[in-house]
Motif scaffolding. Structure first.
Motif, PDB file in Angstrom:
ATOM      1  N   GLU A 122      33.064 -18.470  27.465  1.00 33.87           N
ATOM      2  CA  GLU A 122      33.018 -18.395  25.979  1.00 33.87           C
ATOM      3  C   GLU A 122      34.436 -18.241  25.159  1.00 33.87           C
ATOM      4  O   GLU A 122      34.630 -19.055  24.740  1.00 33.87           O
ATOM      5  CB  GLU A 122      32.190 -17.568  25.230  1.00 33.87           C
TER       6      GLU A 122
ATOM      7  N   LEU B 138      32.940 -24.842  27.915  1.00 37.18           N
ATOM      8  CA  LEU B 138      31.917 -24.819  28.311  1.00 37.18           C
ATOM      9  C   LEU B 138      31.720 -26.263  26.653  1.00 37.18           C
ATOM     10  O   LEU B 138      32.474 -25.993  25.964  1.00 37.18           O
ATOM     11  CB  LEU B 138      31.094 -23.617  27.094  1.00 37.18           C
TER      12      LEU B 138
ATOM     13  N   ALA C  83      37.734 -18.109  26.818  1.00 39.43           N
ATOM     14  CA  ALA C  83      38.972 -17.830  27.428  1.00 39.43           C
ATOM     15  C   ALA C  83      39.427 -19.995  27.139  1.00 39.43           C
ATOM     16  O   ALA C  83      38.479 -20.356  26.608  1.00 39.43           O
ATOM     17  CB  ALA C  83      38.168 -18.806  29.263  1.00 39.43           C
ATOM     18  N   ARG C  84      40.363 -19.570  27.026  1.00 36.69           N
ATOM     19  CA  ARG C  84      40.960 -20.379  26.337  1.00 36.69           C
ATOM     20  C   ARG C  84      42.115 -21.335  27.001  1.00 36.69           C
ATOM     21  O   ARG C  84      42.429 -22.360  26.698  1.00 36.69           O
ATOM     22  CB  ARG C  84      41.329 -21.072  24.354  1.00 36.69           C
ATOM     23  N   ALA C  85      42.583 -20.653  28.207  1.00 33.71           N
ATOM     24  CA  ALA C  85      43.381 -21.042  29.050  1.00 33.71           C
ATOM     25  C   ALA C  85      43.008 -21.014  30.791  1.00 33.71           C
ATOM     26  O   ALA C  85      42.921 -20.393  30.952  1.00 33.71           O
ATOM     27  CB  ALA C  85      44.419 -20.820  28.907  1.00 33.71           C
ATOM     28  N   PRO C  86      43.755 -21.605  31.565  1.00 37.29           N
ATOM     29  CA  PRO C  86      43.087 -20.909  32.633  1.00 37.29           C
ATOM     30  C   PRO C  86      44.092 -19.862  33.415  1.00 37.29           C
ATOM     31  O   PRO C  86      44.833 -19.409  32.479  1.00 37.29           O
ATOM     32  CB  PRO C  86      43.113 -22.089  34.011  1.00 37.29           C
TER      33      PRO C  86
ATOM     34  N   VAL D  36      45.975 -26.008  37.882  1.00 37.82           N
ATOM     35  CA  VAL D  36      45.170 -24.848  37.555  1.00 37.82           C
ATOM     36  C   VAL D  36      43.782 -25.607  37.015  1.00 37.82           C
ATOM     37  O   VAL D  36      43.750 -25.696  35.424  1.00 37.82           O
ATOM     38  CB  VAL D  36      44.205 -23.289  37.404  1.00 37.82           C
ATOM     39  N   PRO D  37      42.522 -26.207  37.628  1.00 35.99           N
ATOM     40  CA  PRO D  37      41.883 -27.293  36.183  1.00 35.99           C
ATOM     41  C   PRO D  37      41.246 -26.077  35.230  1.00 35.99           C
ATOM     42  O   PRO D  37      40.809 -25.440  35.551  1.00 35.99           O
ATOM     43  CB  PRO D  37      41.038 -27.775  37.499  1.00 35.99           C
ATOM     44  N   PHE D  38      40.523 -27.288  34.401  1.00 33.31           N
ATOM     45  CA  PHE D  38      39.911 -25.936  32.967  1.00 33.31           C
ATOM     46  C   PHE D  38      39.446 -26.741  32.316  1.00 33.31           C
ATOM     47  O   PHE D  38      39.308 -27.779  32.164  1.00 33.31           O
ATOM     48  CB  PHE D  38      40.602 -24.858  32.439  1.00 33.31           C
TER      49      PHE D  38
END
Lengths: 164, 108
Positions: free
Chosen positions: B70, A46, B72-75, A41-43
């Motif tokens: 803002e 911001l 979320a740190r991982a998928p 899953v790409p991430f």
């Protein structure tokens, strides 16, 4: 503990994958739809605070089943957002609810409020719609790249995507 | 099917550096596909941003989406909103109920 009539032997949320497979199997269709599945899953984080970011909105609603927007990606200027969008031809629960309030599925006015409050930097120049396709290939190869291109043109930092 | 479509688009945007969040109500389809950020509201399909004309609820759900962009740190980060459609929940069983009359939810 359980509440609201929850059956703890079943998951609480509706499994649309299970229900549609069982429905069509019960009708003799022996080749279940193969839903999109990926291990990776790409991430993207911001790149600047949200209060400085350009944000767009992406929907699967359209401008009518006879309009080009029903079959291809389309854009609408955020400066003159529509007062309504069509949801006919799409899966949604017509027994339980309705889609006459745009912000219940295309929250343009809520986003404008967040801009005025300083929570979001700016709305992008355009919002976008994508046709709902059974063909994952059409979405991946045709519509997603087109939406990306338009987002890049508009300097979009973040996108809210809202399916019906 | 709309949930799969936007999941595929979100993945493409993420792969090219644009942060995304999906606001939706078909949890299994979105998580099966695999996306970066997902705000799940356990409602019948049609109003994933809150009940019609309930401005406060819509503001809360969209706000959770902005927060998730803002934080979320991982998928595969899913947040479930606290809202309940109704105390009685026949809509859960009505979707594609298997009966001779055909699907209870119009398709197209």
């Amino acid at each position: 503990m359980s509440g609201r009539g929850v059956d703890p032997t079943h998951r609480t949320f509706v499994s649309y994958i299970d229900k549609s497979r069982e429905y069509y199997l019960a009708r003799g269709y022996g080749n279940p739809y193969r839903w999109a599945y990926f291990d990776e899953v790409p991430f993207a984080s911001l790149q600047r605070p949200l209060s400085q970011s350009v944000v767009t909105l992406i929907t699967t609603a359209h401008e009518g089943v006879d309009a080009p927007s029903f079959r291809s990606a389309y854009s609408i200027p955020s400066e003159s957002a529509p007062v309504s969008l069509h949801t006919d031809g799409l899966f949604w629960d017509r027994l339980a609810t309705h889609t006459e309030d745009l912000d219940s599925f295309f929250p343009v006015h809520r986003l404008e409020e967040f801009v005025r409050a300083g929570r979001i930097g700016h709305l992008a120049r355009r919002f976008h719609g994508v046709p709902t396709e059974y063909s994952q290939r059409k979405t991946i190869e045709r519509d997603a790249p087109e939406v990306l291109r338009r987002c890049q043109e508009d300097g979009v930092d973040a996108a809210l995507l809202v399916p019906l | 099917m709309c949930h799969q479509t936007v999941s595929l688009v979100a993945r493409h945007l993420e792969a090219h550096g644009i942060a995304t969040v999906i606001l939706g109500s078909a949890r299994d389809i979105v998580e099966h596909c695999g996306v970066a950020r997902f705000v799940f509201t356990d409602f019948p399909l049609g109003n994933p941003c809150g009940k019609p004309c309930d401005v406060a609820m819509q503001r809360a759900i969209v706000g959770l989406g902005l927060d998730l962009l803002e934080s979320a740190r991982a998928p595969r980060t899913t947040v479930q909103t606290p809202f309940v459609w109704s105390e009685e929940q026949p809509w859960r069983d009505n979707y594609m109920r298997i009966e001779p009359a055909g699907p209870s939810v119009a398709t197209s």
